[in-house]
Each structure stands twice: as C-alpha cells, then as structure tokens.
Write an enzyme that holds these catalytic residues in place. Structure first.
Site, PDB file in Angstrom:
ATOM      1  N   ARG A  47      -3.901 -10.592   3.545  1.00  0.00           N
ATOM      2  CA  ARG A  47      -4.498 -11.850   3.989  1.00  0.00           C
ATOM      3  C   ARG A  47      -3.109 -12.672   4.219  1.00  0.00           C
ATOM      4  O   ARG A  47      -3.518 -13.870   4.835  1.00  0.00           O
ATOM      5  CB  ARG A  47      -5.220 -12.646   2.977  1.00  0.00           C
ATOM      6  CG  ARG A  47      -6.572 -11.872   2.870  1.00  0.00           C
ATOM      7  CD  ARG A  47      -7.774 -12.570   2.046  1.00  0.00           C
ATOM      8  NE  ARG A  47      -8.827 -12.073   2.005  1.00  0.00           N
ATOM      9  CZ  ARG A  47      -9.545 -11.129   1.091  1.00  0.00           C
ATOM     10  NH1 ARG A  47      -8.868 -11.105   0.082  1.00  0.00           N
ATOM     11  NH2 ARG A  47     -10.792 -10.866   1.267  1.00  0.00           N
ATOM     12  N   HIS A  89       0.780  -1.253  -0.061  1.00  0.00           N
ATOM     13  CA  HIS A  89      -0.049   0.050   0.148  1.00  0.00           C
ATOM     14  C   HIS A  89       0.913   1.366   0.072  1.00  0.00           C
ATOM     15  O   HIS A  89       0.445   2.179  -0.926  1.00  0.00           O
ATOM     16  CB  HIS A  89      -0.864   0.120   1.314  1.00  0.00           C
ATOM     17  CG  HIS A  89      -1.885  -1.113   1.454  1.00  0.00           C
ATOM     18  ND1 HIS A  89      -1.802  -2.102   2.038  1.00  0.00           N
ATOM     19  CD2 HIS A  89      -2.966  -1.336   0.587  1.00  0.00           C
ATOM     20  CE1 HIS A  89      -2.867  -3.037   2.035  1.00  0.00           C
ATOM     21  NE2 HIS A  89      -3.635  -2.553   0.940  1.00  0.00           N
TER      22      HIS A  89
END
Ligand code: PAF
Length: 289
Positions: free
Chosen positions: A190, A37
């Site tokens: 995840r 990110h």
C-alpha cells in the site's frame, strides 16, 4: 519455476515433492511483491527443501469501503521476482479455485475472538475471519510443512498461529521481521498509494514507534502516558491516528508490569492511505518494582 493454477495441480506437485522426501514451505501473499515478501521467500528457502508462494487477492478480508478493486495486481513482475529469488512454484488460484461455491456463502473459519476483536479487528470487522478463511483454504490445498508470515502484520501472525494450534494443523509457522526502507518506513504494497508529501510524513511513523519502545526498554511502565505522548507526536506529524497501543506480545492484551515481552502497534492515516506498523519492546520496569 512452476506456475500452478488448479487445485488438482497444486496437490499433485506437493504429493510428488513429499514422495521424494522433500519438505515444503508456503509463503502466502496477495502479490505486488517487494523486498519484504522476498525476505519471506528467503527464509522459506532456509527452512524447507521446496518453496511455493501463493498470489491471491482475497476478497473476503476486505471491508466494503476498502481497496479490494484497486489493490495493485502485478502478476508478471511478481513471477519474475519469485523466479529470481529461487522460489520453486507459484500458486495463482482464481476466485473459483479458492471459493468454488462463491464468496457470498463460503464455509468460513472464524478467527479466535479474543485475538481478533481488538485493534485491527475492531476497526476492520470481519477482516481476520477473511484471513483465517483463506489461509485455512491455502493450508488445506497445499498442506505445507511450514508457512512463513511477516511480523509487519503482527496481529495477523498471532491469529494464524492460534488457528494452526487450535485446529491442529501441524504446520510450523515461521515469522520474519519487518523489512524497512532506509528511512524506517515498513515496506508495504500500500506504500505505492502514497504521494511524495504523504511518503515524507509516513517516514515518521517508525521513529515514533521506536521512541515508545525505547521508553519501555528504559523502564517506563506508564503505558497510558507512552501511548498519549506517541499519539500527540503522530498528530503533530500530520497523521490521523486509529490507534497507538502498548500490548502484551503474546496475545495483544493490556499489559501489566509483569509482562516483559511487549509489542507497540500503530495504525494511522497519511492522507487517504492507512499505514500499520509495530515494533517489539522489553519491559524491565517490573524488575525495579
Ligand atoms: O498478509 C497477506 O498478504 C494476506 O493477509 C494473506 C496472509 C496472504 C491472506 O490473504
């Protein structure tokens, strides 16, 4: 860094930036931020004057048996990371802000069926409609000049590019290559679900993808054989394979030997954790045919 929660506030901030002649880039996320990110934020900073990151775990893109409830929510450390990365504002809408009429009966933006029905969309029906529905809302609220997305979710990237083009949003979509651990494992929120043994196995996925890309780059055009070899390799590593596919990069259709730009994509299960990843490949096979 500004922390914004309401529709009115986000519109006012963007309006002010625009009046000052500043261009805005939006980085949409679901939080639980990692270096992948931050690479999006870094790119956003390069291509615009002001960067706003949204953090919202969007219920409409999760299937019934998926991990919406348990999806990691780490707002405080996320904001600290964004501030350090030089983000100007973080938009943290709640459910009523994003879906004022509730999530049972929202106005939906449907993803283009030709792109969204295959691969991820086939295994996760409605997923991309949830993505386009929330991204359209974010685009309407923020009205950025640019929006930045990762290539890790390659099919999502294509679906959003198409939505922007088809609906005439006039927003520039910038994509950023996948950030990987030293082992090759693509960073993903995840990954935190992986236990030590699953993590070791997960490291093998990118190697299998790169091996397939290498076969293509070296001239093989036997996609079915490449897919079968890779699937066998992945099974030997202990994965359950949802798909391993060699596809045209521009629309994920079945390639023929005159499509030079390809994408190799996989979705596998390591224990109870589902991993997706993809790499690019360039077919030179047709030059020899
Ligand atoms: O890629 C994601 O994190 C999400 O799908 C997105 C684009 C933020 C929409 O919820």
């Amino acid at each position: 860094m500004l922390q914004i929660e309401s529709r009115e506030q986000v519109k006012a901030v963007i309006r002010r930036w625009r009046q000052d002649g500043l261009e805005t880039a939006l980085v949409p996320t679901m939080g639980n931020l990692h270096a992948g990110h931050l690479a999006l934020v870094e790119t956003a900073r390069r291509v615009a004057d002001r960067v706003i990151t949204s953090i919202y775990v969007n219920p409409t893109q999760f299937g019934q048996n998926e991990d919406f409830a348990s999806y990691p929510r780490t707002l405080e450390p996320d904001c600290a990371l964004l501030e350090k990365a030089g983000c100007d504002a973080v938009f943290i809408p709640d459910q009523t802000t994003m879906y004022p009429f509730g999530i049972e009966n929202p106005v939906r933006v449907l993803a283009a069926p030709d792109l969204s029905a295959r691969l991820e969309g086939q295994l996760r029906p409605g997923h991309f409609d949830g993505v386009t529905t929330v991204v359209a809302r974010l685009f309407n609220l923020v009205s950025p000049d640019t929006a930045v997305f990762g290539e890790k979710d390659y099919q999502q990237l294509l679906v959003i590019r198409r939505m922007v083009e088809d609906l005439g949003y006039g927003i520039r979509i910038v994509s950023v290559p996948t950030v990987r651990e030293a082992t090759g494992l693509a960073l993903s929120s995840r990954n935190s679900y992986l236990g030590p043994a699953e993590k070791t196995a997960a490291n093998g996925l990118s190697a299998v993808l790169l091996d397939a890309a290498e076969r293509i780059n070296s001239g093989s055009t036997d996609w079915a054989r490449i897919e079968q070899l890779a699937t066998d390799q992945l099974r030997r590593l202990g994965f359950r394979v949802d798909y391993f596919a060699v596809r045209r990069a521009m629309d994920l259709g079945e390639p023929n030997s005159t499509d030079p730009e390809l994408r190799v994509l996989a979705a596998v299960w390591s224990g109870r954790v589902r991993l997706i990843d993809n790499v690019g490949a360039n077919s030179v096979g047709f030059l020899r045919d």
